[in-house]
Motif scaffolding. Structure first.
Motif, mmCIF file in Angstrom:
data_model
loop_
_atom_site.group_PDB
_atom_site.id
_atom_site.type_symbol
_atom_site.label_atom_id
_atom_site.label_comp_id
_atom_site.label_asym_id
_atom_site.label_seq_id
_atom_site.Cartn_x
_atom_site.Cartn_y
_atom_site.Cartn_z
ATOM 1 N N LYS A 230 -26.329 68.239 39.967
ATOM 2 C CA LYS A 230 -26.575 69.640 40.345
ATOM 3 C C LYS A 230 -25.556 70.082 41.403
ATOM 4 N N LEU A 231 -25.369 69.217 42.388
ATOM 5 C CA LEU A 231 -24.437 69.514 43.489
ATOM 6 C C LEU A 231 -23.001 69.567 42.965
ATOM 7 N N PHE A 232 -22.708 68.652 42.066
ATOM 8 C CA PHE A 232 -21.339 68.544 41.529
ATOM 9 C C PHE A 232 -20.948 69.834 40.797
ATOM 10 N N LYS A 233 -21.921 70.376 40.058
ATOM 11 C CA LYS A 233 -21.641 71.585 39.264
ATOM 12 C C LYS A 233 -21.273 72.772 40.149
ATOM 13 N N LYS A 234 -21.759 72.751 41.409
ATOM 14 C CA LYS A 234 -21.498 73.892 42.313
ATOM 15 C C LYS A 234 -20.131 73.811 42.982
ATOM 16 N N GLN A 235 -19.517 72.621 42.956
ATOM 17 C CA GLN A 235 -18.307 72.422 43.767
ATOM 18 C C GLN A 235 -17.073 73.042 43.130
ATOM 19 N N ILE A 236 -16.263 73.636 43.988
ATOM 20 C CA ILE A 236 -14.983 74.194 43.527
ATOM 21 C C ILE A 236 -13.846 73.399 44.185
ATOM 22 N N GLU A 237 -14.060 73.055 45.472
ATOM 23 C CA GLU A 237 -12.983 72.371 46.209
ATOM 24 C C GLU A 237 -12.832 70.912 45.767
ATOM 25 N N HIS A 238 -11.567 70.511 45.675
ATOM 26 C CA HIS A 238 -11.248 69.142 45.248
ATOM 27 C C HIS A 238 -11.885 68.103 46.171
ATOM 28 N N ASP A 239 -11.779 68.310 47.482
ATOM 29 C CA ASP A 239 -12.283 67.314 48.443
ATOM 30 C C ASP A 239 -13.781 67.077 48.286
#
Length: 607
Positions: A230-239
């Motif tokens: 769920k958290l991964f799907k929200k991420q845009i930044e590479h870091d």
């Protein structure tokens, strides 16, 4: 600077009986100086001996407690101050303060303990000794559901403190796991996923703990997979993605969690990353492509997760992975070939894949890597072919598709991992395939290379596989031409040595091949068998109580064949074989006992 010296003096003299106002003023002065030049001020604080004074100021009743803890937190940002803080006896009173209700005191105490523990063995030991971790874990539990800013700040500090406390220390990590910190942290992540600082702290804490085997079992009982995806799907930044990857990789080593991650939709996220980054030459994208495709391969190492994604060969994931093989990206070619090798872990999948043309895709891939090719891709493609060649029905199909010829192009390779897989693939292909075994066994270049690799003392795997393939060529072809080629190339001595291997299966393969040599081409091989001291070795195998029954049986069969040669028969007679063999007539294994009687009769006739 004068104000600082003054404040330090005052603190030293008046700490015990000064009014709160004087004390506050001195502490404010210290905080101000630390804000301007932390390192220099910390050195002065250490030299002044005020640290010892702080221990007496850390009381729940005092109105200055939060400021004192804040000062300790600030000075402990310097590595050279951490041990002095421990030596000044600050840890026990700080740990006691963790029991108070004041949020500011708790916040500064958490910071102070966290900073003292950072990369400090002494700091961690002192906190452990004072029981600090237990109280902090209890706080995390009771604060977990509170989403007001002050509570979230406190949760972030406490997570950070536990992270510094246990980082790279297996004993303390195990302690936290036994305290049940994992379910609490997973719950935290779910509730506070909007809070970037707290989320980040949770992830680093997971990364710390996930390396331990015992943690994976606990993680498997939580909904960590769901929360991370769920958290991964929200991420845009590479870091941020990278941080989540660092937790996913160790967790995905656990088969239960692999399946949970697949069910939570991680695969779709990974495929999307691959699609977005495959044509990019940006450093971050290349790194993401590698991490995503590696993780995909890791998920396929679990039997259940792999079978779920295979979906009888109709799965969209399986189809997408297939499309990686002809890609221009080495990373995707590698991941595609490794994925096929992982899908090829049961007969049903292997048969389906061979029937659906995967072999040609892998051979085309190998073709692209013959000259100065990528070794990891060569190794992966050969691994996939080897696995696909295991089911009996696939062997003839793969041979007629030209797999043996494709594999032989890598005979020149000087890379042991490639040599090892090449040998394994050929050995799988010729199993019970007489014609192919004969064709390969008459290939002088191949046999000479095998004999050379039989001496690769630095690479036990290559050496073992070369011996096994030499033996397999004889056992499956039963061909005089093959035996002559092997004799001429100097292979006999290696088969004799193989009969003394520590692995029963290799000993057996060698003895069966030697028996065929003795039955079909004894005159040609006679000299080499004599020079390799085969008769002495057989005597040793038969005399040794530890030899397996099948080794004893095949050794006797071989003796019977060898006495057809005059020089070898003389050796047999000179070594008192009858004595050893007559004992084996009463062997508990019936087949061995029967063979002993037959062998005894043969030897008696010949003598």
């Amino acid at each position: 600077a004068d104000n600082l010296s003054e404040a330090l003096k005052k603190l030293k003299i008046t700490s015990t009986d000064s009014t709160a106002d004087t004390l506050e003023g001195c502490l404010d002065c210290l905080l101000q100086a630390l804000a301007q030049n932390n390192m220099e001020t910390s050195e002065k604080i250490q030299k002044s001996g005020v640290l010892q004074v702080f221990a007496s100021l850390l009381t729940p009743q005092s109105s200055c407690t939060a400021k004192v803890a804040n000062i300790i937190a600030e000075v402990a940002r310097n590595e050279f101050m951490r041990n002095p803080c421990v030596d000044a006896g600050l840890i026990p009173p700080l740990v006691q303060l963790l029991n108070c209700k004041d949020q500011e005191v708790l916040l500064q105490t958490g910071r102070a303990l966290g900073n003292i523990c950072y990369d400090s063995h002494e700091g961690r030991n002192a906190v452990d000794h004072a029981g600090g971790a237990h109280i902090v874990v209890d706080h995390l539990r009771s604060l977990c559901s509170k989403t007001d800013p002050a509570s979230e700040k406190l949760l972030t500090v406490f997570c950070g403190m536990l992270m510094n406390y246990s980082n790279e220390n297996d004993t303390l990590q195990s302690q936290l796991i036994n305290m049940g910190v994992i379910p609490t942290l997973v719950k935290l992540l779910g509730i506070h996923c909007q809070n970037a600082a707290l989320t980040e702290m949770c992830l680093v804490a997971f990364g710390n703990l996930a390396e331990l085997e015992s943690s994976k079992e606990q993680f498997a009982y939580t909904n960590i997979a769901e929360e991370l995806v769920k958290l991964f799907k929200k991420q845009i930044e590479h870091d941020k993605k990278e941080m989540i990857f660092e937790v996913l990789a160790p967790l995905a080593e656990n088969d239960v969690i692999k399946l949970q991650l697949v069910e939570a939709g991680l695969v779709e996220c990974l495929l999307e990353i691959v699609q977005k980054t495959v044509d990019s030459d940006k450093e971050d994208d290349i790194a993401e492509l590698k991490t995503a495709s590696d993780l995909m391969v890791l998920l396929l190492l679990g039997d259940e997760s792999m079978q779920k994604l295979f979906e009888g060969g109709k799965g969209s994931v399986f189809q997408r992975v297939l499309s990686w093989i002809p890609s221009n990206s080495h990373q995707l070619q590698l991941a595609g070939a490794l994925a096929i090798a992982n899908f090829a872990r049961n007969d049903g999948n292997c048969i389906h894949m061979v029937d659906n043309g995967i072999v040609q895709k892998l051979m085309d891939l190998l073709d692209r890597h013959v000259e100065d090719g990528n070794v990891t891709v060569q190794h992966a493609a050969l691994s996939a072919l080897r696995n696909l060649a295991i089911p009996v029905v696939n062997k003839a199909k793969m041979l007629s598709a030209g797999v043996a010829e494709a594999v032989l192009k890598f005979l020149r390779s000087e890379m042991p991992p490639v040599q090892f897989k090449l040998l394994g693939t050929l050995r799988m292909l010729i199993d019970a395939q007489a014609e192919a075994a004969e064709q390969l066994g008459k290939n002088v270049k191949l046999v000479e290379r095998l004999v050379e690799w039989c001496e690769a003392k630095d690479h036990a795997g290559v050496m073992g596989e070369s011996n096994r393939l030499l033996s397999a060529l004889i056992r499956h072809s039963k061909s005089k031409d093959v035996i002559r080629t092997i004799v001429q190339s100097g292979g006999i001595k290696h088969l004799v040595t193989m009969a003394t291997s520590e692995h029963v299966i290799m000993q057996n393969e060698a003895l069966v091949a030697l028996a065929l040599i003795a039955a079909l081409e004894l005159v040609t091989a006679e000299k080499d068998l004599e020079n390799a001291q085969l008769v002495q070795i057989l005597h040793r195998l038969l005399s040794d109580d530890r030899s397996a029954p099948e080794i004893k049986y095949n050794s006797m069969v071989l003796i019977c064949a060898l006495i057809g040669s005059e020089p070898l028969q003389k050796e047999v007679q000179s070594m008192a074989f009858l004595e050893v063999i007559s004992k084996l007539r009463s062997h508990e294994n019936k087949t061995v006992a029967q063979q002993a009687s037959l062998t005894e009769q043969r030897l008696a006739v010949e003598s």
